[in-house]
Scaffold this motif. Sequence first.
Motif, short mmCIF file in Angstrom:
data_model
loop_
_atom_site.label_atom_id
_atom_site.label_comp_id
_atom_site.label_asym_id
_atom_site.label_seq_id
_atom_site.Cartn_x
_atom_site.Cartn_y
_atom_site.Cartn_z
N LEU A 42 0.83 -1.20 0.00
CA LEU A 42 0.00 0.00 0.00
C LEU A 42 0.87 1.26 0.00
O LEU A 42 0.62 2.20 -0.76
CB LEU A 42 -0.95 -0.01 1.20
CG LEU A 42 -2.05 -1.08 1.17
CD1 LEU A 42 -2.76 -1.15 2.51
CD2 LEU A 42 -3.04 -0.79 0.04
N PHE A 77 -7.00 -3.64 7.67
CA PHE A 77 -6.68 -2.32 7.12
C PHE A 77 -7.90 -1.79 6.38
O PHE A 77 -8.63 -2.55 5.74
CB PHE A 77 -5.52 -2.40 6.11
CG PHE A 77 -4.19 -2.74 6.69
CD1 PHE A 77 -3.92 -2.70 8.05
CD2 PHE A 77 -3.15 -3.11 5.84
CE1 PHE A 77 -2.66 -3.01 8.56
CE2 PHE A 77 -1.89 -3.41 6.33
CZ PHE A 77 -1.64 -3.36 7.69
N ALA A 78 -8.09 -0.48 6.45
CA ALA A 78 -9.12 0.20 5.67
C ALA A 78 -8.40 1.23 4.80
O ALA A 78 -7.58 2.00 5.30
CB ALA A 78 -10.14 0.88 6.57
N PHE A 79 -8.71 1.22 3.50
CA PHE A 79 -8.03 2.13 2.58
C PHE A 79 -8.91 2.35 1.35
O PHE A 79 -9.77 1.54 1.01
CB PHE A 79 -6.66 1.57 2.17
CG PHE A 79 -6.70 0.18 1.60
CD1 PHE A 79 -6.80 -0.03 0.23
CD2 PHE A 79 -6.64 -0.92 2.44
CE1 PHE A 79 -6.84 -1.30 -0.29
CE2 PHE A 79 -6.67 -2.21 1.92
CZ PHE A 79 -6.78 -2.41 0.56
N TYR A 80 -8.66 3.46 0.68
CA TYR A 80 -9.45 3.80 -0.50
C TYR A 80 -8.75 3.34 -1.78
O TYR A 80 -7.53 3.42 -1.90
CB TYR A 80 -9.65 5.32 -0.59
CG TYR A 80 -10.68 5.82 0.40
CD1 TYR A 80 -12.04 5.72 0.11
CD2 TYR A 80 -10.29 6.39 1.60
CE1 TYR A 80 -12.98 6.18 1.02
CE2 TYR A 80 -11.23 6.85 2.50
CZ TYR A 80 -12.58 6.74 2.21
OH TYR A 80 -13.51 7.19 3.09
N ILE A 96 -0.81 4.65 -1.06
CA ILE A 96 -2.15 4.52 -0.48
C ILE A 96 -2.04 4.58 1.04
O ILE A 96 -1.34 3.78 1.65
CB ILE A 96 -2.82 3.19 -0.91
CG1 ILE A 96 -2.98 3.17 -2.43
CG2 ILE A 96 -4.15 3.00 -0.20
CD1 ILE A 96 -3.47 1.84 -2.98
N GLN A 97 -2.72 5.54 1.63
CA GLN A 97 -2.77 5.63 3.09
C GLN A 97 -3.81 4.64 3.60
O GLN A 97 -4.82 4.39 2.94
CB GLN A 97 -3.15 7.04 3.52
CG GLN A 97 -2.11 8.07 3.15
CD GLN A 97 -2.51 9.46 3.59
OE1 GLN A 97 -3.67 9.75 3.84
NE2 GLN A 97 -1.53 10.34 3.69
N PHE A 98 -3.57 4.09 4.80
CA PHE A 98 -4.51 3.13 5.35
C PHE A 98 -4.66 3.33 6.85
O PHE A 98 -3.79 3.89 7.51
CB PHE A 98 -4.08 1.69 5.04
CG PHE A 98 -2.72 1.31 5.58
CD1 PHE A 98 -2.60 0.70 6.82
CD2 PHE A 98 -1.58 1.57 4.85
CE1 PHE A 98 -1.36 0.34 7.32
CE2 PHE A 98 -0.32 1.22 5.33
CZ PHE A 98 -0.21 0.60 6.57
N GLN A 99 -5.79 2.89 7.35
CA GLN A 99 -6.08 2.88 8.78
C GLN A 99 -5.97 1.44 9.27
O GLN A 99 -6.32 0.52 8.55
CB GLN A 99 -7.51 3.36 9.06
CG GLN A 99 -7.85 4.72 8.53
CD GLN A 99 -9.35 4.96 8.66
OE1 GLN A 99 -9.89 4.96 9.76
NE2 GLN A 99 -10.02 5.15 7.54
N THR A 100 -5.50 1.27 10.50
CA THR A 100 -5.52 -0.07 11.09
C THR A 100 -6.70 -0.15 12.04
O THR A 100 -7.03 0.81 12.73
CB THR A 100 -4.21 -0.39 11.83
OG1 THR A 100 -3.99 0.58 12.83
CG2 THR A 100 -3.04 -0.41 10.87
#
Length: 152
Positions: free
Chosen positions: A59, A83-86, A64-68
């Motif tokens: 990512l 992970f959550a990512f667009y 790509i930025q992601f949230q854990t």
Amino acid sequence: MENNSLALWQIYQTARFSQFSHDSRTNRVLVVLSVWNAHGKTCSVMQNRKLAAFVAALLRKQGIQFQTLWGGSENMCYRELTFAFYVSNTNDAYAFARLAKQKAFYIVKNRKLTLCATNKRYLPKTLGNVKEYLVAVSKRQLIYANNQAIAE
């Protein structure tokens, strides 16, 4: 957990997630993807760490930025690092799910949470409003657990 495809598909429909942010005004697709327990099998702590590091590096390489967050049972006794990512489109979501060796993943679009089978064996299933699938869990509860194969 039984590694039967239909049984897993049904379990995936009951998943809950720790809080994460999402923008309902974007045209992009938010992917919610486990980065533990490849192929629906319980893996060791080391295997899970390697898979999570691989996906995170992939990512980052693509900018790509992601949230854990955590995905798991309603009470979070069972949970997996997620992970959550667009991404731009759902085809990209399927590609990342294959690279992460996951049988399924979730997308959030227009505040709706939809479960998708990575191999497309099952049609995507819209589960409902994403807020219905978020649980408030204290960080302390999420950090400490007995079974390190599912929580560190």
